[in-house]
Design a protein around this motif. Structure first.
Motif, PDB file in Angstrom:
ATOM      1  N   CYS A  90       0.839  -1.204   0.000  1.00  0.00           N
ATOM      2  CA  CYS A  90       0.000   0.000   0.000  1.00  0.00           C
ATOM      3  C   CYS A  90       0.875   1.256   0.000  1.00  0.00           C
ATOM      4  CB  CYS A  90      -0.942   0.007   1.198  1.00  0.00           C
ATOM      5  SG  CYS A  90      -0.135   0.447   2.769  1.00  0.00           S
ATOM      6  N   GLY A  91       2.127   1.092   0.478  1.00  0.00           N
ATOM      7  CA  GLY A  91       3.068   2.213   0.444  1.00  0.00           C
ATOM      8  C   GLY A  91       3.078   3.075   1.694  1.00  0.00           C
ATOM      9  N   HIS A  92       2.055   2.961   2.568  1.00  0.00           N
ATOM     10  CA  HIS A  92       2.037   3.876   3.718  1.00  0.00           C
ATOM     11  C   HIS A  92       1.806   3.222   5.080  1.00  0.00           C
ATOM     12  CE1 HIS A  92      -2.134   3.886   2.066  1.00  0.00           C
ATOM     13  NE2 HIS A  92      -2.394   3.656   3.328  1.00  0.00           N
ATOM     14  N   CYS A  93       1.586   1.914   5.133  1.00  0.00           N
ATOM     15  CA  CYS A  93       1.413   1.277   6.451  1.00  0.00           C
ATOM     16  C   CYS A  93       2.783   1.129   7.137  1.00  0.00           C
ATOM     17  CB  CYS A  93       0.726  -0.081   6.312  1.00  0.00           C
ATOM     18  SG  CYS A  93       1.783  -1.384   5.634  1.00  0.00           S
ATOM     19  N   CYS A 104       2.691  -6.099   4.067  1.00  0.00           N
ATOM     20  CA  CYS A 104       1.785  -4.932   4.055  1.00  0.00           C
ATOM     21  C   CYS A 104       0.470  -5.235   4.780  1.00  0.00           C
ATOM     22  CB  CYS A 104       1.499  -4.514   2.609  1.00  0.00           C
ATOM     23  SG  CYS A 104       0.246  -3.219   2.481  1.00  0.00           S
ATOM     24  N   ASP A 105       0.062  -4.290   5.591  1.00  0.00           N
ATOM     25  CA  ASP A 105      -1.133  -4.467   6.424  1.00  0.00           C
ATOM     26  C   ASP A 105      -2.440  -4.149   5.698  1.00  0.00           C
ATOM     27  OD1 ASP A 105      -1.211  -5.530   8.917  1.00  0.00           O
ATOM     28  OD2 ASP A 105      -0.646  -3.693   9.978  1.00  0.00           O
TER      29      ASP A 105
HETATM   30 ZN   LIG Z   1       1.363  -1.366   3.338  1.00  0.00          ZN
END
Ligand SMILES: [Zn+2]
Ligand SMILES: [Zn+2]
Length: 408
Positions: A90-93, A104-105
């Protein structure tokens, strides 16, 4: 479009299915130019990864050209030539922020399902069962990709598909398998399995400073590939692994051992047979951990066992006594592909790694069931099948549906 779909245990076929569409504003649609069959796809074919449904599109190693982007996609543009890492980030978790993208969460739409099995859910993965999100895979003419800005890597001009396709999975997977050995200059590394991941582990181990790599398999043609990369071959049907490794290391054992086989390894003797029988039930034991057991037993005291091989559920008789008393370290995980793409791309550009040497077969998508068959049964010296989703099938190989039989 055409796609390779799972039709039941040991059955895959090419079907005409609806084209993918943009579902989220961060999506992009990729017209696939090259895709590959992976060893871990065989675990899906064989029915050892649960939650597969008839009609699921397989494939998590693919690349192509961006043909459509969602309204929130900023960096990726229509016309870009990209590779798509198999784990979705997702790039931001917290995990993506710490370069642990396969954890990734946010990208696993079926996280609840995976949490029941694993406690916490790993990332979403394309074409890899409903446990990892149920996303359509890339053994197809088009694919919907998620979080495009954080996942699609633009490929510089001048590199062929064959040179960069394996950045989606197996090259970073072999590299992380070697990196997890924490190789010191001159170390001896033993690698179980001379399939695509094992071969890339061998290349990476030398790149990271190993003095010697011992390659373990039972297929002479695969051992020959490993030898061509500079490894010492060890055929476990001809030599007892522990004794052979002791003999070749002055009695001390290899500094690290890599299990690049995973859940469907072949064991000799009664232990191997018991695993095979239990695994056919898909309940008593989902994983056949022979190579892992042997890695734990044959690595030197204080050594490291690295496990890029895929496991899905439960395995029996892991030698925990050896693990504890020998003070071993074990490192594993689905590959954090995003972390390794830039440096591996650099190695490819500089000519320090040539990923194309492992390609044994180039097939059309229609021939994919044949590709699964020869890959599973190690026929025709198969090491790695690359598929062209747009090529016309050659005569003889387009079997439409494959009923792969016999290995289990
Ligand atoms: Zn993520
Ligand atoms: Zn793969």
């Amino acid at each position: 479009m055409k796609a390779l779909v799972w039709q039941g245990v040991n059955r895959v076929g090419v079907e005409t299915v609806p084209d993918p569409t943009i579902l989220q504003p961060t999506d992009a649609i990729v017209r696939i130019t090259s895709t590959a069959i992976c060893g871990s796809d065989l675990h899906l074919l064989d029915g050892y990864i649960p939650t597969m449904v008839h009609g699921d599109i397989l494939g998590h190693e693919f690349m192509g050209e961006v043909v459509e982007v969602g309204r929130e996609v900023r960096k990726v543009k229509v016309g870009d030539r990209v590779i798509v890492p198999f784990p979705i980030a997702c790039g931001h978790c917290w995990f993506c922020q710490h370069d642990l993208t396969s954890l990734c969460d946010n990208s696993n739409a079926n996280a609840k399902l995976a949490e029941k099995m694993f406690g916490y859910a790993p990332s979403g993965i394309y074409g890899y069962s409903h446990l990892t999100g149920g996303y359509a895979g890339g053994q197809a003419q088009f694919a919907r990709t998620l979080y495009a800005d954080d996942n699609l890597f633009k490929i510089p001009g001048g590199l062929t598909d064959d040179q960069v396709l394996f950045l989606t999975d197996i090259l970073p997977t072999g590299y992380m398998g070697a990196l997890n050995c924490d190789i010191q200059a001159g170390d001896t590394v033993a690698v179980y399995g001379c399939g695509p991941v094992g071969l890339f582990t061998i290349m990476s181990a030398f790149l990271l400073g190993a003095g010697r790599v011992i390659a373990i398999d039972r297929f002479p043609y695969r051992l020959a590939k490993a030898a061509a990369l500079g490894a010492d071959p060890l055929n476990y049907e001809q030599e007892e692994v522990l004794e052979a490794l002791k003999l070749r290391t002055g009695g001390r054992g290899p500094d690290s051992v890599v299990d690049a086989v995973g859940m469907e390894s072949h064991g000799l003797g009664l232990g191997g047979l018991a695993d095979a029988v239990k695994q056919t039930t898909r309940v008593l034991e989902s994983d056949r951990p022979h190579a892992l057991r042997s890695a734990i037993i044959s690595v030197r005291k204080g050594g490291t066992v690295s496990v890029p091989g895929v496991f899905g559920g439960f395995g029996d008789k892991i030698p925990l006594g050896a693990f504890m008393n020998k003070a071993l370290t074990m490192r594993t995980g689905q590959t954090h592909v995003h972390r390794f793409v830039p440096r591996l791309l650099e190695h490819i550009v500089k000519g320090e790694i040539d990923p194309t040497v492992i390609i044994s077969h180039r097939l059309s998508l229609d021939e994919a069931p044949h590709g699964y068959h020869i890959f599973k049964h190690k026929e025709d010296h198969c090491v790695k099948c690359v598929l062209d989703p747009w090529a016309a099938p050659r005569q003889g190989n387009a079997s439409g549906t494959s009923k792969a039989m016999g290995a289990d």
